[in-house]
Design a protein around this motif. Structure first.
Motif, short mmCIF file in Angstrom:
data_model
loop_
_atom_site.label_atom_id
_atom_site.label_comp_id
_atom_site.label_asym_id
_atom_site.label_seq_id
_atom_site.Cartn_x
_atom_site.Cartn_y
_atom_site.Cartn_z
N SER A 229 43.79 34.38 44.35
CA SER A 229 43.54 33.39 43.30
C SER A 229 42.05 33.13 43.22
N THR A 230 41.45 32.89 44.38
CA THR A 230 40.01 32.68 44.46
C THR A 230 39.50 33.24 45.79
N ILE A 231 38.22 33.62 45.81
CA ILE A 231 37.54 34.04 47.03
C ILE A 231 36.23 33.27 47.11
N ALA A 232 36.00 32.66 48.25
CA ALA A 232 34.75 31.92 48.46
C ALA A 232 33.69 32.85 49.04
N ARG A 233 32.43 32.43 48.98
CA ARG A 233 31.34 33.25 49.48
C ARG A 233 31.50 33.54 50.97
N GLY B 194 34.28 34.10 52.46
CA GLY B 194 35.45 34.93 52.69
C GLY B 194 36.77 34.21 52.67
N ASP B 195 36.76 32.88 52.52
CA ASP B 195 38.03 32.15 52.41
C ASP B 195 38.75 32.59 51.13
N MET B 196 40.00 32.94 51.27
CA MET B 196 40.78 33.44 50.13
C MET B 196 42.02 32.59 49.92
N ARG B 197 42.23 32.24 48.67
CA ARG B 197 43.46 31.58 48.26
C ARG B 197 44.32 32.63 47.56
N ARG B 198 45.54 32.84 48.08
CA ARG B 198 46.40 33.90 47.56
C ARG B 198 47.59 33.33 46.80
N TYR B 199 47.98 34.04 45.74
CA TYR B 199 49.22 33.69 45.07
C TYR B 199 50.19 34.87 45.19
N LEU B 200 51.46 34.58 45.02
CA LEU B 200 52.50 35.61 45.07
C LEU B 200 53.39 35.45 43.85
N ASN B 201 53.55 36.54 43.09
CA ASN B 201 54.45 36.47 41.94
C ASN B 201 55.48 37.60 42.01
N PRO C 184 39.20 42.44 30.15
CA PRO C 184 38.35 41.82 31.18
C PRO C 184 38.72 40.38 31.48
N ARG C 185 39.53 39.73 30.65
CA ARG C 185 39.96 38.36 30.91
C ARG C 185 41.12 38.30 31.90
N ALA C 186 41.71 39.46 32.27
CA ALA C 186 42.88 39.47 33.15
C ALA C 186 42.59 38.72 34.44
N GLY C 187 43.45 37.77 34.78
CA GLY C 187 43.33 37.02 36.02
C GLY C 187 42.37 35.85 35.95
N GLN C 188 41.61 35.73 34.87
CA GLN C 188 40.65 34.64 34.76
C GLN C 188 41.31 33.40 34.16
N SER C 189 40.66 32.28 34.32
CA SER C 189 41.17 31.03 33.78
C SER C 189 41.05 31.03 32.27
N VAL C 190 42.10 30.55 31.61
CA VAL C 190 42.06 30.43 30.16
C VAL C 190 40.95 29.44 29.74
N ASP C 191 40.78 28.39 30.55
CA ASP C 191 39.71 27.42 30.33
C ASP C 191 38.68 27.61 31.44
N PRO C 192 37.57 28.33 31.19
CA PRO C 192 36.59 28.62 32.26
C PRO C 192 36.01 27.36 32.90
N SER C 193 36.04 26.25 32.19
CA SER C 193 35.48 25.02 32.76
C SER C 193 36.42 24.37 33.76
N PRO D 8 38.85 25.65 36.77
CA PRO D 8 39.41 26.74 37.59
C PRO D 8 40.91 26.59 37.84
N ASN D 9 41.44 25.39 37.73
CA ASN D 9 42.86 25.17 37.98
C ASN D 9 43.73 25.33 36.73
N SER D 10 43.11 25.72 35.63
CA SER D 10 43.89 25.91 34.41
C SER D 10 44.71 27.19 34.49
N ASP D 11 45.60 27.37 33.54
CA ASP D 11 46.40 28.60 33.49
C ASP D 11 45.49 29.82 33.41
N LYS D 12 46.01 30.93 33.98
CA LYS D 12 45.22 32.17 34.00
C LYS D 12 45.83 33.20 33.06
#
Length: 817
Positions: A398-402, A404-411, A628-637, A639-643
């Motif tokens: 879902s996200t990667i921090a500088r 190396g902390d990673m937040r993972r999702y499973l679908n 190129p929008r794949a996996g990105q937030s629909v609302d870039p402002s 980060p917790n918005s739908d992707k």
């Protein structure tokens, strides 16, 4: 041949040569060669003793020698493992001398061929009947490369992704989903998988074919839609599956190797009736394999029974069934890094051993019918049904921090694909005076339906026990049971996929005709062909339902400068309807391609090895690429918005591919067989509404590729090394374009070396091979995911897949005869 016969033959040639061309008297020698057990003697040598005239039999054991000066001759028939026979014949002016043979097996020679270098000949002169090309490869105005069983065995190949592409110039494989799918590119474009001449292309399938079922792999460069159904302009690869031969060529093998590889395979080939009319073949394999990727594994088995029945001497029917089942802990062996490609160790695993494994399977049923109408004409028909299914789940960042902390999702990850194909073709020769028309015509039908669900059930954050943080540099595994989502499959995949973009339905009908006009004693060959295709893409609304009609012409010219040297040129088009739509609901237009090609083909030293050189230019319209929008937030402002979904795509304008190719294969000297190739490929975007994309390199195109494979077998009599062989090869790729058009990326240069040894004695053989001998960290895929507004917990990152680190394989085989 006695002195009188030699004199008669020599006089005939002398007299003929002194006459004007239009007064010379010629005849034809033709016939059919069978074996004593009722089988067909394919590709055996037929020669007129003491002359330069000769031919090879085709797959039905038939041969023909044209323009033979009138006279008496001795006809000699010989083949590996067969007792040589001779027969006296007389050729009359404008007459046909018929000479059939029945050959016995030479058991001493069969035993000898098991331990000679000739067993590993890599050169093929003709393609399989599934490609429906009747002429030898040296006469075909197209670059076609055949990878045969001997070469696959020499390289200890267990499936299509095991380095098969190294044998074909300009061909590469992009890593994807732990090698469950081949994902092969040629001439800069991804090419579809065919099985026995029928298109098996699916969005995520079919499963990679196991080597136990493969007789040969045919790589066709450039468009081939005029005869093979719709396809990419870069080409296709055609898997030809094993069929009954009527000979006892059965064997069993056991293999093992690095990363806990274990494999058993059996090939049973024989008769079900004493008269040899009812034949069977059964191939089966079971394999378990670990991974350099921590906790990952792949278990699979494949079963492929085939039965054929020779109704009469002209009619053959065949029924084939293949099933593969795979269980894999994770589909992907991806690595991730916020800093650069290849930063994490190959052992990094983005999934977790607590997650359910993925299960994949496919079923393929094919029926074949072949009937020889007469000595010149035959009709072929075949129908196929393929069902592919995936059940599983996909973890992804879902996200990667500088740090190396990673937040993972499973679908949920589920797909069902049903592919139906039918073909009917007629081919043969038609003479109009001195001109031969080699006709090929037919119709084909196809229907592909796919349903996918990659979003209906999702766990947005795979939390570890005690809210521990998953870090790519120091990963912790063991997700508590209560944090793992339960996938609800109570509703069918058809229902669930109906609400997203993953439901497709594509139907096509094609009619084609080709006339290969053979002139000037068949030295000059003009190919005129065309295909008309009607395709319908069924969408969820009238706006997404498209009906396409296209005509695809083909013009080729081939000229034999000598018997073993030809030059050719080709203009060809391709047409590929595309199911699906972009995120906004715009339906994809069909892919159109044009190919212009020039080439030279040369057989050396009586056909022991050959070389093919080609230059080409391909233009490709309406290319679909990842959005190129794949996996990105629909609302870039936020980060917790739908992707945006991971698999959304968009359609580009035009791409152009230019390149040159060189392929060499065969036996250079006794016991030494080689495959050498080089390709230069330049793929770029040439037209698009977005000016910033113009002139960008296309992903998965490699500027320079060269591969080599050498196999040497000691075959001296009374030598301690007799039966011992050495093998080895290299793969080099420079200028590797990856990522996407919108986010281009260059992969590091690729240098891989492999080496092995073999030993054969009698019915036993043993082979070993060390892959990636230098244990280099090699990448087979790479991409970059940008984050528009980086935060402390979310930055842009790289995604990549490693090639397998250094590993060894050992295989022991026993042949029953």
């Amino acid at each position: 041949m006695n002195a009188g016969e030699v004199k008669t033959a020599n006089d005939a040639f002398a007299n003929a040569s002194n006459l004007p061309e239009d007064e010379q008297q010629y005849g034809t020698v033709k016939g059919k060669i069978t074996t004593s057990d009722g089988g067909l003697a394919s590709y055996v040598s037929v020669k007129l003793k003491g002359t330069r005239f000769g031919a090879l039999t085709n797959e039905k054991g038939e041969y023909q020698i044209k323009r033979v000066p009138a006279g008496r001759y001795t006809l000699v028939v010989s083949g590996v493992g067969l007792v040589t026979k001779e027969k006296q014949i007389e050729v009359t002016a404008k007459g046909i001398a018929l000479a059939d043979f029945t050959l016995d097996e030479d058991h001493s020679q069969l035993a000898e061929v098991q331990i000679t270098g000739h067993k590993n000949k890599f050169k093929e002169d003709k393609v399989s009947s599934s490609l429906r090309l009747q002429s030898p490869l040296i006469e075909v105005p197209q670059n076609i490369k055949v990878v045969n069983q001997q070469l696959l065995a020499d390289q200890l190949v267990f499936d299509v992704v095991d380095g098969v592409t190294r044998n074909v110039s300009g061909t590469v494989r992009t890593g994807h989903w732990d090698a469950q799918y081949a994902n092969i590119s040629t001439r800069g474009t991804t090419i579809p998988a065919f099985r026995n001449g029928m298109n098996m292309k699916m969005p995520w399938g079919p499963l990679t074919e196991d080597a136990a079922t493969i007789d040969r792999i045919e790589f066709v460069k450039g468009p081939s839609g005029f005869m093979m159904a719709n396809g990419e302009p870069g080409g296709i690869y055609n898997i030809v599956t094993k069929k009954p031969t009527g000979h006892n060529r059965s064997f069993v093998s056991l293999s093992g190797g690095g990363f806990n590889l274990g494999r058993a395979a059996i090939d049973l080939d024989g008769k079900l009736s004493q008269d040899g009319r009812l034949l069977f073949r059964l191939n089966a394999a079971a394999q378990t394999k670990g991974s350099y990727n921590k906790f990952n594994y792949t278990d699979k088995f494949v079963i492929a029974p085939v039965v054929s029945y020779q109704i009469d001497s002209n009619t053959l029917i065949t029924a084939e069934y293949t099933t593969q089942r795979v269980e894999a802990q994770a589909l992907g062996t991806y690595g991730f890094s916020p800093n650069r490609l290849g930063e994490t160790d190959p052992s990094f695993f983005v999934g977790d051993p607590a997650l359910d494994p993925n299960k994949l399977n496919d079923h393929n049923v094919t029926l074949y019918f072949t009937h020889q109408l007469d000595k010149k004409w035959k009709v072929n028909s075949q129908v196929a049904y393929v069902r592919y299914q995936l059940l599983g789940g996909t973890p992804w960042p879902s996200t990667i921090a500088r740090n190396g902390d990673m937040r993972r999702y499973l679908n949920i990850s589920e797909e069902l694909a049903i592919n139906k194909n039918a073909q009917l073709s007629l081919m043969g020769d038609l003479n109009t005076g001195a001109v031969v028309h080699r006709i090929m015509t037919g119709v084909d039908f196809g229907n592909l339906k796919t349903w996918g669900d990659f979003s209906s059930v999702q766990q947005p954050d795979l939390k570890l026990a005690g809210n521990a943080v998953f870090n790519i540099y120091n990963p912790i595994y063991g997700i508590p049971f209560e944090n793992i989502p339960l996938f609800d499959r109570s509703r069918s995949i058809q229902v669930r996929s109906g609400s997203n973009i993953y439901a497709t339905n594509l139907t096509y009908t094609g009619v084609y005709l080709q006339d290969e006009i053979r002139m000037l004693d068949e030295k000059l060959r003009l190919t005129l062909a065309g295909r008309y295709t009607h395709a319908v893409t069924v969408g969820k609304t009238n706006a997404t339902q498209i009906s396409d009609n296209a005509f695809s012409p083909r013009v080729g010219l081939s000229y034999s400068l000598t018997k073993n040297f030809s030059a050719y040129t080709l203009y060809d088009q391709s047409f590929l309807p595309q199911a699906g739509q972009d995120y906004e609901g715009n339906v994809f237009e069909p892919v159109r391609g044009n190919n212009i090609e020039l080439g030279l083909k040369k057989d050396w030293f009586n056909g022991k090895w050959n070389a093919v050189a080609a230059i080409y230019q391909i233009t490709k319209e309406n290319v679909v690429v990842p959005d190129p929008r794949a996996g990105q937030s629909v609302d870039p402002s936020n980060p917790n918005s739908d992707k945006y979904p991971q698999s959304i795509s968009l359609q580009l304008g035009q791409q152009r591919f230019r390149g040159l190719e060189l392929d060499i294969s065969g036996e250079i000297t006794r016991g030494l067989n080689v495959v050498l190739n080089y390709a230069y490929t330049d793929g770029r975007v040439t037209k698009d509404t977005r000016a910033e994309l113009i002139n960008r390199h296309t992903p998965n195109s490699v500027k320079h590729i060269t591969n080599g494979w050498l196999s040497y077998r000691f075959n001296r009599e009374r030598s301690l090394l007799k039966g011992f062989g050495l093998t080895g090869g290299y793969q080099i790729q420079v200028g590797r374009n990856a990522g996407s058009i919108a986010a281009p990326l260059m992969l590091p240069e690729y240098y891989r070396f492999d080496a092995g040894a073999t030993y054969e004695k009698g019915k036993f053989s043993i082979s070993c091979l060390v892959n990636n001998l230098l244990d280099r960290r090699l990448l087979t895929q790479g991409s970059f995911t940008p984050v528009a507004k980086p935060t402390e917990t979310s930055v842009s990152y790289y995604t990549y897949i490693y090639d397998v680190p250094r590993n060894a394989r050992l295989s022991i085989a026993y042949r029953f005869k």
